[in-house]
Motif scaffolding. Structure first.
Motif, PDB file in Angstrom:
ATOM      1  N   ARG A   1      -8.109  -9.043   2.607  1.00 25.61           N
ATOM      2  CA  ARG A   1      -6.695  -9.367   2.403  1.00 25.61           C
ATOM      3  C   ARG A   1      -6.266  -9.096   0.960  1.00 25.61           C
ATOM      4  O   ARG A   1      -5.093  -8.823   0.709  1.00 25.61           O
ATOM      5  CB  ARG A   1      -6.421 -10.819   2.775  1.00 25.61           C
ATOM      6  CG  ARG A   1      -6.521 -11.021   4.262  1.00 25.61           C
ATOM      7  CD  ARG A   1      -5.944 -12.347   4.636  1.00 25.61           C
ATOM      8  NE  ARG A   1      -6.358 -12.677   5.983  1.00 25.61           N
ATOM      9  CZ  ARG A   1      -6.141 -13.846   6.557  1.00 25.61           C
ATOM     10  NH1 ARG A   1      -5.532 -14.799   5.895  1.00 25.61           N
ATOM     11  NH2 ARG A   1      -6.535 -14.069   7.772  1.00 25.61           N
ATOM     12  N   ALA A   2      -7.203  -9.203   0.024  1.00 24.80           N
ATOM     13  CA  ALA A   2      -6.864  -8.868  -1.364  1.00 24.80           C
ATOM     14  C   ALA A   2      -6.418  -7.407  -1.424  1.00 24.80           C
ATOM     15  O   ALA A   2      -5.474  -7.057  -2.144  1.00 24.80           O
ATOM     16  CB  ALA A   2      -8.046  -9.123  -2.289  1.00 24.80           C
TER      17      ALA A   2
ATOM     18  N   VAL B   1     -13.694 -13.884  -4.280  1.00 23.73           N
ATOM     19  CA  VAL B   1     -13.750 -12.446  -3.971  1.00 23.73           C
ATOM     20  C   VAL B   1     -14.599 -11.735  -5.032  1.00 23.73           C
ATOM     21  O   VAL B   1     -14.610 -12.125  -6.194  1.00 23.73           O
ATOM     22  CB  VAL B   1     -12.305 -11.873  -3.963  1.00 23.73           C
ATOM     23  CG1 VAL B   1     -12.297 -10.359  -3.847  1.00 23.73           C
ATOM     24  CG2 VAL B   1     -11.503 -12.503  -2.828  1.00 23.73           C
ATOM     25  N   ASP B   2     -15.334 -10.685  -4.602  1.00 19.89           N
ATOM     26  CA  ASP B   2     -16.132  -9.876  -5.531  1.00 19.89           C
ATOM     27  C   ASP B   2     -15.185  -8.898  -6.255  1.00 19.89           C
ATOM     28  O   ASP B   2     -14.763  -7.886  -5.686  1.00 19.89           O
ATOM     29  CB  ASP B   2     -17.203  -9.130  -4.719  1.00 19.89           C
ATOM     30  CG  ASP B   2     -18.092  -8.263  -5.609  1.00 19.89           C
ATOM     31  OD1 ASP B   2     -17.801  -8.129  -6.812  1.00 19.89           O
ATOM     32  OD2 ASP B   2     -19.080  -7.724  -5.080  1.00 19.89           O
TER      33      ASP B   2
ATOM     34  N   GLY C   1      -3.308 -11.186  -8.263  1.00 19.48           N
ATOM     35  CA  GLY C   1      -4.259 -12.204  -8.714  1.00 19.48           C
ATOM     36  C   GLY C   1      -5.375 -12.332  -7.683  1.00 19.48           C
ATOM     37  O   GLY C   1      -5.104 -12.514  -6.498  1.00 19.48           O
ATOM     38  N   ILE C   2      -6.623 -12.242  -8.167  1.00 20.25           N
ATOM     39  CA  ILE C   2      -7.787 -12.236  -7.276  1.00 20.25           C
ATOM     40  C   ILE C   2      -8.492 -13.593  -7.368  1.00 20.25           C
ATOM     41  O   ILE C   2      -8.847 -14.040  -8.462  1.00 20.25           O
ATOM     42  CB  ILE C   2      -8.775 -11.102  -7.683  1.00 20.25           C
ATOM     43  CG1 ILE C   2      -8.052  -9.737  -7.741  1.00 20.25           C
ATOM     44  CG2 ILE C   2      -9.988 -11.056  -6.765  1.00 20.25           C
ATOM     45  CD1 ILE C   2      -7.627  -9.175  -6.412  1.00 20.25           C
TER      46      ILE C   2
ATOM     47  N   ILE D   1       3.795 -10.540 -10.265  1.00 14.26           N
ATOM     48  CA  ILE D   1       2.364 -10.789 -10.022  1.00 14.26           C
ATOM     49  C   ILE D   1       2.274 -11.549  -8.703  1.00 14.26           C
ATOM     50  O   ILE D   1       3.002 -12.527  -8.504  1.00 14.26           O
ATOM     51  CB  ILE D   1       1.726 -11.639 -11.143  1.00 14.26           C
ATOM     52  CG1 ILE D   1       1.963 -11.012 -12.526  1.00 14.26           C
ATOM     53  CG2 ILE D   1       0.219 -11.812 -10.897  1.00 14.26           C
ATOM     54  CD1 ILE D   1       1.473 -11.861 -13.703  1.00 14.26           C
ATOM     55  N   LEU D   2       1.416 -11.099  -7.822  1.00 17.18           N
ATOM     56  CA  LEU D   2       1.242 -11.755  -6.530  1.00 17.18           C
ATOM     57  C   LEU D   2      -0.154 -12.365  -6.476  1.00 17.18           C
ATOM     58  O   LEU D   2      -1.152 -11.663  -6.650  1.00 17.18           O
ATOM     59  CB  LEU D   2       1.410 -10.717  -5.403  1.00 17.18           C
ATOM     60  CG  LEU D   2       1.050 -11.179  -3.989  1.00 17.18           C
ATOM     61  CD1 LEU D   2       1.880 -12.377  -3.561  1.00 17.18           C
ATOM     62  CD2 LEU D   2       1.236 -10.018  -2.999  1.00 17.18           C
ATOM     63  N   TYR D   3      -0.205 -13.680  -6.278  1.00 18.22           N
ATOM     64  CA  TYR D   3      -1.498 -14.364  -6.158  1.00 18.22           C
ATOM     65  C   TYR D   3      -1.638 -14.932  -4.754  1.00 18.22           C
ATOM     66  O   TYR D   3      -0.687 -15.533  -4.228  1.00 18.22           O
ATOM     67  CB  TYR D   3      -1.605 -15.527  -7.169  1.00 18.22           C
ATOM     68  CG  TYR D   3      -2.803 -16.397  -6.892  1.00 18.22           C
ATOM     69  CD1 TYR D   3      -4.068 -16.005  -7.319  1.00 18.22           C
ATOM     70  CD2 TYR D   3      -2.693 -17.577  -6.167  1.00 18.22           C
ATOM     71  CE1 TYR D   3      -5.187 -16.782  -7.029  1.00 18.22           C
ATOM     72  CE2 TYR D   3      -3.799 -18.348  -5.874  1.00 18.22           C
ATOM     73  CZ  TYR D   3      -5.040 -17.943  -6.307  1.00 18.22           C
ATOM     74  OH  TYR D   3      -6.143 -18.695  -6.017  1.00 18.22           O
ATOM     75  N   ALA D   4      -2.786 -14.750  -4.153  1.00 18.35           N
ATOM     76  CA  ALA D   4      -3.072 -15.437  -2.884  1.00 18.35           C
ATOM     77  C   ALA D   4      -4.552 -15.775  -2.875  1.00 18.35           C
ATOM     78  O   ALA D   4      -5.381 -15.005  -3.370  1.00 18.35           O
ATOM     79  CB  ALA D   4      -2.717 -14.552  -1.704  1.00 18.35           C
ATOM     80  N   LYS D   5      -4.848 -16.937  -2.322  1.00  8.12           N
ATOM     81  CA  LYS D   5      -6.259 -17.355  -2.246  1.00  8.12           C
ATOM     82  C   LYS D   5      -6.779 -16.822  -0.912  1.00  8.12           C
ATOM     83  O   LYS D   5      -6.744 -17.514   0.094  1.00  8.12           O
ATOM     84  CB  LYS D   5      -6.323 -18.885  -2.308  1.00  8.12           C
ATOM     85  CG  LYS D   5      -7.649 -19.414  -2.767  1.00  8.12           C
ATOM     86  CD  LYS D   5      -7.488 -20.828  -3.291  1.00  8.12           C
ATOM     87  CE  LYS D   5      -8.836 -21.437  -3.597  1.00  8.12           C
ATOM     88  NZ  LYS D   5      -9.642 -21.649  -2.392  1.00  8.12           N
TER      89      LYS D   5
END
Ligand code: 1CP
Length: 351
Positions: A254-255, A272-273, A267-268, A245-249
């Motif tokens: 970029r998502a 983000v919408d 991970g969203i 799982i890759l999460y970035a703020k």
């Protein structure tokens, strides 16, 4: 079920893109300061790293949220800053300030001397994972994790948390070769660290690029995503059955870049919408997006609405319900119950 069949956990099935009776739910930072039972243990030790390095306490804290709530995953109690600590930067957590390094990276020689293999100093994390896995006894899958090279480098250069990580950004601009040497060294360590977590029993690996959003567009791919891709492809090559799982703020555009990596799920963030991401990527496994501050409200109405909105935005796509960032220390327990109950009760619309 045949007793020899592997247990079909919602999280692992969803990460393989399979449909389950309802979406799995777990919460980023589900073990932590909002739980009185965590604060009770925390008050007995002088500092946070003592908890991480004590196998029995780390296992106990990993299991705490599962005793209270019906969650579909455990995440090992540890921190992303274990790698810089093992690299000799001298980590302490100062109350009210967060992580502080005694020896931040301030000159080229500090970076050139860094060790590329620190896994032998991180045995306490692997011990916690194998003991937690034994204690869980297949109840739910166990998530292991690491920070991304950029997010770790940002703390190591800055020496502490920062609103903009300006020293780390300056290094990217002024000495890119040096920054790449640091990022490569961290990537090597992250790969070895995640592999050892899998060997110790982690069922899933999550990468946190929490400060990916601090990089300008022109630097994001080269300074962060390139190293994340390197790690994901190394892990998928050595452990093809372990999902990631890759999460970035990061914001919307970029998502979509994250979804283009080999990560099993993305991970969203709550900024983000989610419905827009789902429309662009109908088959991607998407996690998260519920605003963590909705858990701080005086009544549960906000979090119930936020959870329903998230479930609707996910539509028919493979979904893992979670927050858009870590749960806050002032989250209210009854709101956490309301969030989980809303997911358990959810009936997908029949089309
Ligand atoms: O004194 C205390 O009790 C310290 C609070 C605390 C806790 C409970 C810290 C310090 N870390 C943790 C645990 C933690 N950290 C987990 C445990 C597992 C779980 O999710 O239940 C995980 C996954 C992390 C990961 C982590 N640490 C991240 C990535 C996730 C995110 O929130 O973006 C980051 C950025 C950190 C750094 C860190 N560690 C602790 C704090 C307060 C911070 C953030 C500092 C900052 O804002 O820069």
């Amino acid at each position: 079920m045949n007793p020899t069949d592997p247990i079909q956990h919602r999280l692992c099935e969803t990460l393989k893109g399979k449909t389950t009776d309802r979406p799995p739910i777990w919460l980023m930072r589900q073990a932590g300061r909002y739980l009185p039972e965590y604060r009770a243990i925390r008050s007995q030790v002088p500092d946070f790293m003592t908890l991480c390095k004590n196998t029995d306490l780390a296992v106990e804290i990993t299991l705490q949220p599962l005793e209270r709530f019906t969650l579909d995953a455990a995440i090992i109690f540890s921190d992303i800053l274990t790698i810089p600590d093992a690299m000799g930067l001298g980590l302490t957590f100062v109350p009210g300030q967060g992580p502080v390094f005694a020896h931040p990276l301030q000159e080229a020689s500090h970076i050139e001397r860094l060790s590329h293999d620190v896994t032998q100093d991180l045995g306490y994390v692997f011990d916690a994972i194998s003991h937690a896995q034994r204690a869980l006894n297949h109840r739910v899958p166990l998530i292991g994790f690491s920070g991304s090279p950029w997010t770790l480098a940002a703390y190591m250069v800055e020496g502490q948390s920062s609103p903009d990580f300006s020293k780390a950004l300056a290094l990217c601009h002024d000495h890119p070769t040096l920054m790449h040497a640091l990022l490569q060294c961290l990537a090597d360590n992250v790969i070895a660290y995640c592999r050892a977590q899998i060997e110790a029993g982690a069922d899933v690996i999550m990468l946190f690029d929490s400060w990916g959003g601090r990089l300008p567009d022109a630097l994001y791919d080269a300074m962060s995503l390139a190293y994340v891709r390197m790690i994901l492809s190394a892990l998928h090559a050595s452990h093809p059955n372990t999902p990631t799982i890759l999460y970035a703020k990061v914001p919307y555009a970029r998502a979509l870049n994250l979804i283009d990596t080999q990560a099993s799920a993305v991970g969203i963030s709550h900024e983000v919408d989610l419905a827009r991401v789902r429309t662009s990527c109908p088959n991607a496994v998407l996690q998260g997006n519920i605003d963590p501050t909705s858990l701080n409200a005086n009544t549960s109405e906000s979090v119930i609405q936020a959870t329903r909105k998230c479930l609707l935005a996910q539509g028919q796509g493979p979904a893992i319900i979670n927050l858009g960032h870590g749960i806050r220390p002032d989250a209210r327990i009854e709101n956490v119950h309301a969030l989980i109950h809303t997911v358990h009760q959810y009936q997908p619309p029949t089309s």
